[in-house]
Design a protein around this motif. Structure first.
Motif, PDB file in Angstrom:
ATOM      1  N   UNK A  51      -8.128  19.495 -11.635  1.00  0.00           N
ATOM      2  CA  UNK A  51      -7.338  18.281 -11.402  1.00  0.00           C
ATOM      3  C   UNK A  51      -7.608  17.797  -9.983  1.00  0.00           C
ATOM      4  N   UNK A  52      -7.977  16.534  -9.875  1.00  0.00           N
ATOM      5  CA  UNK A  52      -8.235  15.921  -8.563  1.00  0.00           C
ATOM      6  C   UNK A  52      -7.137  14.900  -8.293  1.00  0.00           C
ATOM      7  N   UNK A  53      -6.332  15.160  -7.265  1.00  0.00           N
ATOM      8  CA  UNK A  53      -5.196  14.298  -6.930  1.00  0.00           C
ATOM      9  C   UNK A  53      -5.718  13.032  -6.244  1.00  0.00           C
ATOM     10  N   UNK A  54      -5.040  11.900  -6.516  1.00  0.00           N
ATOM     11  CA  UNK A  54      -5.484  10.625  -5.939  1.00  0.00           C
ATOM     12  C   UNK A  54      -5.347  10.626  -4.415  1.00  0.00           C
ATOM     13  N   UNK A  55      -4.414  11.375  -3.873  1.00  0.00           N
ATOM     14  CA  UNK A  55      -4.199  11.397  -2.423  1.00  0.00           C
ATOM     15  C   UNK A  55      -4.174  12.815  -1.881  1.00  0.00           C
ATOM     16  N   UNK A  56      -3.431  13.002  -0.788  1.00  0.00           N
ATOM     17  CA  UNK A  56      -3.427  14.302  -0.119  1.00  0.00           C
ATOM     18  C   UNK A  56      -2.324  15.229  -0.592  1.00  0.00           C
ATOM     19  N   UNK A  57      -1.516  14.787  -1.549  1.00  0.00           N
ATOM     20  CA  UNK A  57      -0.443  15.669  -2.010  1.00  0.00           C
ATOM     21  C   UNK A  57      -1.064  16.944  -2.579  1.00  0.00           C
ATOM     22  N   UNK A  58      -0.364  18.056  -2.393  1.00  0.00           N
ATOM     23  CA  UNK A  58      -0.954  19.346  -2.729  1.00  0.00           C
ATOM     24  C   UNK A  58      -0.193  20.006  -3.868  1.00  0.00           C
ATOM     25  N   UNK A  59      -0.807  20.086  -5.049  1.00  0.00           N
ATOM     26  CA  UNK A  59      -0.176  20.827  -6.136  1.00  0.00           C
ATOM     27  C   UNK A  59      -0.189  22.315  -5.783  1.00  0.00           C
ATOM     28  N   UNK A  60       0.869  23.008  -6.161  1.00  0.00           N
ATOM     29  CA  UNK A  60       0.902  24.458  -5.926  1.00  0.00           C
ATOM     30  C   UNK A  60       1.051  25.167  -7.261  1.00  0.00           C
ATOM     31  N   UNK A  61       0.795  26.461  -7.256  1.00  0.00           N
ATOM     32  CA  UNK A  61       0.910  27.260  -8.476  1.00  0.00           C
ATOM     33  C   UNK A  61       2.277  27.026  -9.116  1.00  0.00           C
ATOM     34  N   UNK A  62       2.285  26.773 -10.422  1.00  0.00           N
ATOM     35  CA  UNK A  62       3.534  26.584 -11.156  1.00  0.00           C
ATOM     36  C   UNK A  62       3.943  25.135 -11.329  1.00  0.00           C
ATOM     37  N   UNK A  63       3.355  24.210 -10.563  1.00  0.00           N
ATOM     38  CA  UNK A  63       3.703  22.792 -10.722  1.00  0.00           C
ATOM     39  C   UNK A  63       3.375  22.336 -12.150  1.00  0.00           C
ATOM     40  N   UNK A  64       4.317  21.595 -12.759  1.00  0.00           N
ATOM     41  CA  UNK A  64       4.151  21.148 -14.150  1.00  0.00           C
ATOM     42  C   UNK A  64       3.220  19.945 -14.228  1.00  0.00           C
ATOM     43  N   UNK A  65       2.403  19.913 -15.272  1.00  0.00           N
ATOM     44  CA  UNK A  65       1.448  18.822 -15.475  1.00  0.00           C
ATOM     45  C   UNK A  65       1.833  18.072 -16.754  1.00  0.00           C
ATOM     46  N   UNK A  66       1.869  16.735 -16.685  1.00  0.00           N
ATOM     47  CA  UNK A  66       2.229  15.915 -17.840  1.00  0.00           C
ATOM     48  C   UNK A  66       1.163  14.864 -18.089  1.00  0.00           C
ATOM     49  N   UNK A  67       1.063  14.460 -19.355  1.00  0.00           N
ATOM     50  CA  UNK A  67       0.234  13.311 -19.730  1.00  0.00           C
ATOM     51  C   UNK A  67       1.154  12.333 -20.438  1.00  0.00           C
ATOM     52  N   UNK A  68       1.213  11.097 -19.950  1.00  0.00           N
ATOM     53  CA  UNK A  68       2.107  10.073 -20.516  1.00  0.00           C
ATOM     54  C   UNK A  68       3.542  10.592 -20.665  1.00  0.00           C
ATOM     55  N   UNK A  69       4.006  11.311 -19.656  1.00  0.00           N
ATOM     56  CA  UNK A  69       5.403  11.754 -19.652  1.00  0.00           C
ATOM     57  C   UNK A  69       5.679  13.015 -20.446  1.00  0.00           C
ATOM     58  N   UNK A  70       4.672  13.547 -21.133  1.00  0.00           N
ATOM     59  CA  UNK A  70       4.882  14.753 -21.936  1.00  0.00           C
ATOM     60  C   UNK A  70       4.264  15.947 -21.218  1.00  0.00           C
ATOM     61  N   UNK A  71       5.090  16.987 -20.979  1.00  0.00           N
ATOM     62  CA  UNK A  71       4.579  18.152 -20.272  1.00  0.00           C
ATOM     63  C   UNK A  71       3.514  18.863 -21.112  1.00  0.00           C
ATOM     64  N   UNK A  72       2.353  19.134 -20.495  1.00  0.00           N
ATOM     65  CA  UNK A  72       1.245  19.736 -21.241  1.00  0.00           C
ATOM     66  C   UNK A  72       0.729  21.034 -20.622  1.00  0.00           C
ATOM     67  N   UNK A  73       1.132  21.355 -19.411  1.00  0.00           N
ATOM     68  CA  UNK A  73       0.590  22.561 -18.802  1.00  0.00           C
ATOM     69  C   UNK A  73       1.105  22.761 -17.394  1.00  0.00           C
ATOM     70  N   UNK A  74       0.505  23.723 -16.697  1.00  0.00           N
ATOM     71  CA  UNK A  74       0.953  24.060 -15.350  1.00  0.00           C
ATOM     72  C   UNK A  74      -0.229  24.446 -14.476  1.00  0.00           C
ATOM     73  N   UNK A  75      -0.041  24.234 -13.178  1.00  0.00           N
ATOM     74  CA  UNK A  75      -1.064  24.540 -12.173  1.00  0.00           C
ATOM     75  C   UNK A  75      -1.126  26.057 -11.953  1.00  0.00           C
ATOM     76  N   UNK A  76      -2.338  26.599 -11.870  1.00  0.00           N
ATOM     77  CA  UNK A  76      -2.521  28.020 -11.572  1.00  0.00           C
ATOM     78  C   UNK A  76      -2.892  28.250 -10.105  1.00  0.00           C
ATOM     79  N   UNK A  77      -3.623  27.319  -9.500  1.00  0.00           N
ATOM     80  CA  UNK A  77      -3.958  27.361  -8.068  1.00  0.00           C
ATOM     81  C   UNK A  77      -4.073  25.922  -7.596  1.00  0.00           C
TER      82      UNK A  77
END
Lengths: 335, 127
Positions: A261-287
């Motif tokens: 996942x490449x973030x549009x800006x400098x915000x930093x996803x961390x392990x455990x952050x939830x990932x959604x597509x069109x508002x529906x949760x689909x997964x989580x960040x591992x690193x």
């Protein structure tokens, strides 16, 4: 300094970002002595490794190295990811992650046609990585070993090895230095103009290169196929530990896959952050971290299979939404 | 390590520069050094009301994320937008160009509860 797999290790020597850039542009040295070294030797050594690991050692030859996995026999999760150095006919060094060394030694034990000896405490491993690593190392050690090859060498009067392996996405070598020559070799590496780098840069470098880290992208509950590393499995080589369970997953299809996942800006996803597509949760960040080269947030995450590259996702970073797109790692490629 | 005399400080390792009814806030030299390379600053919104000791911003390094607490109550009057693209300024110049936000104070008496430089230095040295 932090505790890591039973070892005291520095997060940084100067600055994580500076060490990271030095590795991408010049060369750095990591003390990775915490990695395990198991010396496997004897008539049955090759057969033992073939029946234990997913990759096919038969595809390489003495003098070469290979990345491989050890699976759990019941559910095929990745017990560890491992580098095998094939030194000579029936003579191997198997290198697990720090905290897994005894687990791998146990998995290889009980075969009477070869010996498995933990030689971790008898040597240091110095990883010298970066586009100028080999050139800069010339005064210290002959470093013309090819990528994924391993060769005997000497450090002062002590016999050791050098391998064309690493964990940064850069060219480089790993030095297997006998304990008594370790400190002197480290000083010679630094004196040659190679700056030391710590665990912090090691992590940002491997993440930017899209390389998995055991305990994050590999480990309990995670198979080789889910991690997107199907090339590490050689189905045609005969039976190996965990093959049946992994084959069953392959036939039914994985229910999640590791993606970049490449973030549009400098915000930093961390392990455990939830990932959604069109508002529906689909997964989580591992690193996740900043990419020091791209100056954008990057992450690895498990998503459902079939999400195409370029898909826009939202990452929940402590209540704020960051927009990212699905990309194929590595995140950074040399121009 | 430097802790300028004219500034006030908090136990959360922020500095506060009082200018009449307005306070400028950043993190101390000690804090930036402990955090390591700062790679992202989540700034508060201009106009937002903040309460003393409540979180109102975040500073992230390659290693971790840390909350920034409002040292005093008030309204966010300005934020340092240069940090959006160059957050490393906080490491280079924590008391100057690396400031984070300005607050218009609602209760000037809260300033009396902040630490002076010598009290803050004592706190850091006892860590």
């Amino acid at each position: 300094m932090v505790e890591f797999g039973g070892w005291e290790m520095p997060i940084q020597y100067s600055s994580v970002l500076e060490e990271h850039r030095a590795c991408r542009e010049h060369a750095v040295a990591f003390d990775v002595s915490h990695l395990g070294s198991l010396h496997v030797q004897g008539d049955g050594a090759l057969d033992l490794l073939q029946s234990a690991f997913t990759n096919d050692v038969g595809r390489i030859a003495p003098g070469q190295a290979q990345y491989t996995h050890l699976l759990d026999p019941a559910d095929a999760h990745v017990v560890d990811d491992i580098i095998v150095w094939w030194l000579a006919d029936d003579d191997f060094i198997v290198m697990p992650n720090a905290s897994n060394t005894s687990r791998i030694a146990d998995a290889l034990a009980g075969d009477h046609s070869c010996t498995v000896e933990d030689i971790t405490m008898s040597r240091a491993i110095i990883a010298v990585q970066g586009p100028e690593a080999r050139k800069t190392l010339a005064p210290v050690v002959t470093s013309d070993v090819e990528r994924f090859h391993v060769a005997p060498t000497t450090y002062g009067s002590a016999d050791g090895f050098i391998a064309g392996t690493g964990y940064t996405g850069e060219d480089g070598v790993e030095l297997h230095v006998p304990r008594e020559a370790a400190a002197e070799t480290w000083r010679a590496v630094v004196a040659a103009g190679i700056q030391p780098a710590g665990l912090g840069a090691r992590d940002t470098l491997r993440l930017e290169a899209g390389l998995p880290l055991h305990g994050h992208e590999l480990g309990p509950g995670i198979t080789t196929l889910q991690a997107g590393l199907g090339w590490v499995v050689r189905w045609d080589k005969g039976d190996f530990r965990g093959r049946d369970a992994l084959l069953a997953e392959k036939e039914r299809g994985v229910d999640r896959k590791l993606r970049g996942l490449l973030v549009a800006g400098r915000q930093i996803p961390r392990e455990g952050c939830r990932v959604s597509i069109d508002g529906k949760e689909v997964g989580a960040v591992t690193s996740g971290n900043i990419s020091p080269m791209l100056q954008q947030g990057i992450a690895l995450a498990f998503l459902p299979p079939g999400v195409s590259d370029g898909t826009q996702v939202e990452i929940d970073i402590r209540g704020r939404t960051a927009t990212a797109k699905v990309v194929k790692p590595p995140f950074f490629k040399r121009a | 390590m430097e802790f300028p005399e004219q500034l006030k400080y908090t136990k959360e390792h922020e500095w506060v520069a009082i200018d009449g009814a307005r306070a400028r806030v950043g993190i101390t030299d000690y804090a930036q050094d402990a955090l390591g390379d700062i790679v992202f600053v989540q700034l508060p919104k201009v106009g937002a009301a903040v309460a003393a000791n409540a979180t109102c911003a975040e500073v992230e390094s390659t290693k971790s994320v840390s909350d920034i607490y409002a040292p005093v109550s008030g309204t966010i009057a300005a934020v340092n937008e240069t940090l959006n693209d160059t957050p490393e300024i906080v490491n280079r110049d924590p008391y100057g160009a690396g400031w984070i936000f300005d607050v218009d104070l609602t209760d000037a008496a809260e300033v009396d509860g902040l630490l002076d430089a010598s009290a803050y230095r004592a706190l850091v040295e006892s860590d």
